[in-house]
Design a protein around this motif. Structure first.
Motif, short mmCIF file in Angstrom:
data_model
loop_
_atom_site.label_atom_id
_atom_site.label_comp_id
_atom_site.label_asym_id
_atom_site.label_seq_id
_atom_site.Cartn_x
_atom_site.Cartn_y
_atom_site.Cartn_z
N VAL A 113 45.28 40.29 40.38
CA VAL A 113 45.47 39.27 39.36
C VAL A 113 44.20 38.42 39.39
CG1 VAL A 113 46.87 37.36 38.53
CG2 VAL A 113 47.96 39.28 39.71
N CYS A 114 43.44 38.47 38.29
CA CYS A 114 42.12 37.84 38.26
C CYS A 114 42.11 36.63 37.35
CB CYS A 114 41.07 38.84 37.76
SG CYS A 114 40.85 40.29 38.81
N GLY A 115 41.26 35.67 37.68
CA GLY A 115 41.03 34.52 36.83
C GLY A 115 39.54 34.30 36.64
N ILE A 116 39.11 34.02 35.42
CA ILE A 116 37.72 33.68 35.13
C ILE A 116 37.68 32.29 34.52
CG2 ILE A 116 35.68 34.25 33.76
CD1 ILE A 116 36.36 37.16 34.00
N ASP A 117 36.90 31.41 35.14
CA ASP A 117 36.78 30.05 34.64
C ASP A 117 36.03 30.05 33.32
OD1 ASP A 117 36.97 27.04 35.24
OD2 ASP A 117 34.83 27.34 34.81
N ARG A 118 36.60 29.42 32.32
CA ARG A 118 36.03 29.44 30.97
C ARG A 118 34.66 28.75 30.90
NH1 ARG A 118 39.33 27.05 25.73
NH2 ARG A 118 37.67 27.24 24.16
N SER A 119 34.50 27.65 31.60
CA SER A 119 33.27 26.87 31.47
C SER A 119 32.11 27.41 32.30
CB SER A 119 33.52 25.41 31.85
OG SER A 119 34.00 25.32 33.18
N GLY B 158 44.21 26.32 29.10
CA GLY B 158 43.16 26.98 28.34
C GLY B 158 41.84 27.12 29.08
N GLN B 159 41.83 26.93 30.39
CA GLN B 159 40.58 26.95 31.15
C GLN B 159 40.38 28.19 32.00
OE1 GLN B 159 38.23 24.54 30.55
NE2 GLN B 159 39.78 24.11 28.98
N THR B 160 41.44 28.97 32.23
CA THR B 160 41.32 30.16 33.06
C THR B 160 41.79 31.38 32.29
OG1 THR B 160 41.70 28.88 35.09
CG2 THR B 160 41.97 31.28 35.23
N LEU B 161 40.87 32.31 32.03
CA LEU B 161 41.22 33.59 31.44
C LEU B 161 41.82 34.45 32.54
CD1 LEU B 161 41.20 35.73 29.20
CD2 LEU B 161 38.86 36.30 29.92
N THR B 162 43.02 34.91 32.34
CA THR B 162 43.74 35.65 33.37
C THR B 162 43.99 37.07 32.89
OG1 THR B 162 44.90 33.55 33.78
CG2 THR B 162 45.65 35.49 35.00
N PHE B 163 43.84 38.03 33.80
CA PHE B 163 44.10 39.43 33.47
C PHE B 163 44.41 40.18 34.76
CE2 PHE B 163 39.63 38.90 34.27
CZ PHE B 163 39.24 40.02 34.99
N ILE B 164 44.90 41.39 34.61
CA ILE B 164 45.26 42.22 35.76
C ILE B 164 44.46 43.51 35.72
CG2 ILE B 164 47.14 43.48 36.89
CD1 ILE B 164 49.08 41.40 35.75
N TRP B 165 43.89 43.86 36.86
CA TRP B 165 43.23 45.15 37.04
C TRP B 165 44.10 46.01 37.95
CZ3 TRP B 165 37.26 44.43 38.20
CH2 TRP B 165 36.57 44.38 36.98
N THR B 166 44.30 47.27 37.58
CA THR B 166 45.08 48.20 38.40
C THR B 166 44.30 49.48 38.64
OG1 THR B 166 47.16 47.34 37.51
CG2 THR B 166 47.26 49.44 38.66
N LEU B 167 44.24 49.90 39.89
CA LEU B 167 43.65 51.18 40.27
C LEU B 167 44.76 52.06 40.83
CD1 LEU B 167 41.22 53.07 40.82
CD2 LEU B 167 40.97 51.93 43.05
N PHE B 168 45.14 53.09 40.07
CA PHE B 168 46.17 54.02 40.52
C PHE B 168 45.55 55.10 41.40
CE2 PHE B 168 47.88 52.43 36.45
CZ PHE B 168 49.12 51.97 36.88
N GLY B 169 46.36 55.66 42.31
CA GLY B 169 45.88 56.75 43.15
C GLY B 169 46.98 57.25 44.06
N ALA B 170 46.61 58.15 44.97
CA ALA B 170 47.58 58.72 45.91
C ALA B 170 47.82 57.75 47.05
CB ALA B 170 47.08 60.05 46.45
N HIS B 171 49.06 57.75 47.54
CA HIS B 171 49.40 56.94 48.70
C HIS B 171 48.59 57.42 49.90
CE1 HIS B 171 51.72 55.06 51.92
NE2 HIS B 171 52.27 54.30 51.01
N PRO B 172 48.02 56.50 50.70
CA PRO B 172 47.18 56.93 51.82
C PRO B 172 47.91 57.77 52.86
CG PRO B 172 47.64 54.56 51.91
CD PRO B 172 48.09 55.05 50.57
N GLU B 173 49.23 57.67 52.93
CA GLU B 173 49.98 58.44 53.92
C GLU B 173 50.77 59.58 53.30
OE1 GLU B 173 52.38 55.66 56.00
OE2 GLU B 173 50.67 54.52 56.81
N ASN B 174 50.76 59.68 51.95
CA ASN B 174 51.49 60.75 51.28
C ASN B 174 50.77 61.05 49.97
OD1 ASN B 174 53.24 62.54 50.08
ND2 ASN B 174 54.98 61.14 50.00
N ALA B 175 49.94 62.10 49.97
CA ALA B 175 49.11 62.42 48.82
C ALA B 175 49.92 62.81 47.60
CB ALA B 175 48.14 63.55 49.17
N GLN B 176 51.20 63.15 47.78
CA GLN B 176 52.04 63.55 46.66
C GLN B 176 52.64 62.34 45.93
OE1 GLN B 176 52.11 66.82 45.80
NE2 GLN B 176 50.66 66.99 47.51
#
Length: 372
Positions: A133-139, A106-124
């Motif tokens: 995968v992020c953690g925020i300390d509750r205290s 119960g001490q670490t709030l966990t969540f996932i952030w995702t940034l979608f986009g085009a592949h750097p070597e294939n824009a299609q």
């Protein structure tokens, strides 16, 4: 009932995120029944962040309470009485916030952030340019990166901690035109090692004793994928339906174990007919869209159900919700849930069936309650 993950999903998701950031605040209804005042948090518009600069945020201060939910793509924390509502994150533009979950202590709030986009070597080709995968300390409110993945051809759609707090059970969704069915894997944030568990499955949660895995089995249909609540051994073997009813559930989602491992909470549509608790009011289609979760087509009239771990003593706890999400209180006597068609976060006493709204924000989005 089915859901579909398609090639256009990331683009639809980005459009919804932009709409949620630009939408103005709505009216603030008065609190009723002598309860706590309902707070309104209006997140500022997100700003773009280059993929290389995207990192896990700090909260402005220590977290206000054990209950956390998503509102307009930001994380909101509040105590059980709803007396103080705190915006924990300000999500950058085009970054999607997945459903939050707490570490077992119960001490670490966990969540996932995702940034979608085009592949750097294939824009299609669409990829998850960055997934954190992020953690925020509750205290302290201090954030940290638990894992960073770049330019992957799949993304983690949902996750939960193993009870020992060492690894994650993740739903892995391929970003491929001919294959977009999730599978379950065990992921080690420390090493980024991933061990496959079950194919065509998602939303896996281990029991507190780490012996049983509750998850959703995905079956390909003409119009999408059907979801059935299943149980298996911790290693993914000995798969079996968690409950068998007549009539059957037409849709099942979001399983979670009680702290003692004796009961399972889940979202379900259809199923056996029983007493109908009071229905909630409707909300507009635009409000509905802003509450959409990635990888699902919502518009599911569903409710929160509870049952014993062996499938017995099945009981519906709510009625007339919109694909709700729920979480147990630490003592197992109450739940917190979202999905009311007018919006809001509610606490429900299981024995009495009485519920109280503690926030006016939150639609059909993830909600979590710290275990202590």
């Amino acid at each position: 009932m089915t859901y579909r993950i398609a090639r256009w999903l990331p683009h639809l998701l980005l459009a919804l995120l932009r709409a949620s950031c630009s939408a103005g605040p709505g009216p603030t209804p008065a609190a009723g029944g002598g309860g706590p005042p309902l707070n309104k948090v209006t997140p500022p518009s997100g700003t773009p962040v280059p993929p290389s600069a995207l990192t896990c945020p700090d909260a402005p201060e220590p977290l206000a309470g054990p209950i956390v939910f998503i509102a307009e793509n930001n994380l909101i924390a509040l105590p059980e009485d709803g007396s103080r509502q705190q915006q924990v994150t300000t999500t950058p533009l085009d970054v999607y916030t997945h459903e939050p979950f707490w570490s077992p202590d119960g001490q670490t709030l966990t969540f996932i952030w995702t940034l979608f986009g085009a592949h750097p070597e294939n824009a299609q080709e669409t990829v998850a340019q960055v997934q954190l995968v992020c953690g925020i300390d509750r205290s302290s409110g201090k954030g940290r990166v638990l894992a960073r993945r770049e330019n992957t051809r799949e993304f983690f759609d949902a996750a939960s901690w193993t009870p020992d707090g060492q690894k994650l059970i993740v739903s892995v969704v391929p970003l491929a035109e001919d294959n977009n069915i999730a599978s379950l894997a065990q992921f080690d944030p420390a090493t980024s090692a991933m061990q496959p568990l079950i194919e065509k499955a998602r939303a896996g949660v281990l029991s507190p004793d780490q012996r049983q895995l509750a998850y959703l089995e995905l079956t390909q249909q003409t119009e999408g994928v059907s979801m059935t609540l299943m149980l298996a051994q911790a290693d993914g073997t000995q798969q079996r339906p968690a409950v068998v009813t007549e009539p059957r559930f037409t849709y099942m989602s979001a399983p979670s174990w009680s702290a003692d491992g004796r009961q399972i909470l889940f979202t379900g549509a259809g199923g056996p007919v029983g007493d109908q608790p009071k229905r909630t009011a409707e909300r507009s289609w635009f409000e509905y869209l802003l509450g959409i979760s990635v990888a699902y087509a919502h518009s599911v009239d569903a409710d929160v159900w509870v049952m014993d771990a062996d499938g017995q003593h099945l009981r519906r706890l709510t009625s007339g919700l919109d694909d709700p999400r729920s979480a147990w209180s630490p003592d197992g006597r109450r739940i917190v849930y979202s999905g009311d068609k007018k919006g809001g976060i509610f606490i429900l006493d299981i024995e009495s069936g009485k519920s109280q709204r503690i926030s006016e924000q939150g639609m059909s989005s993830g909600v979590a309650w710290a275990s202590r």
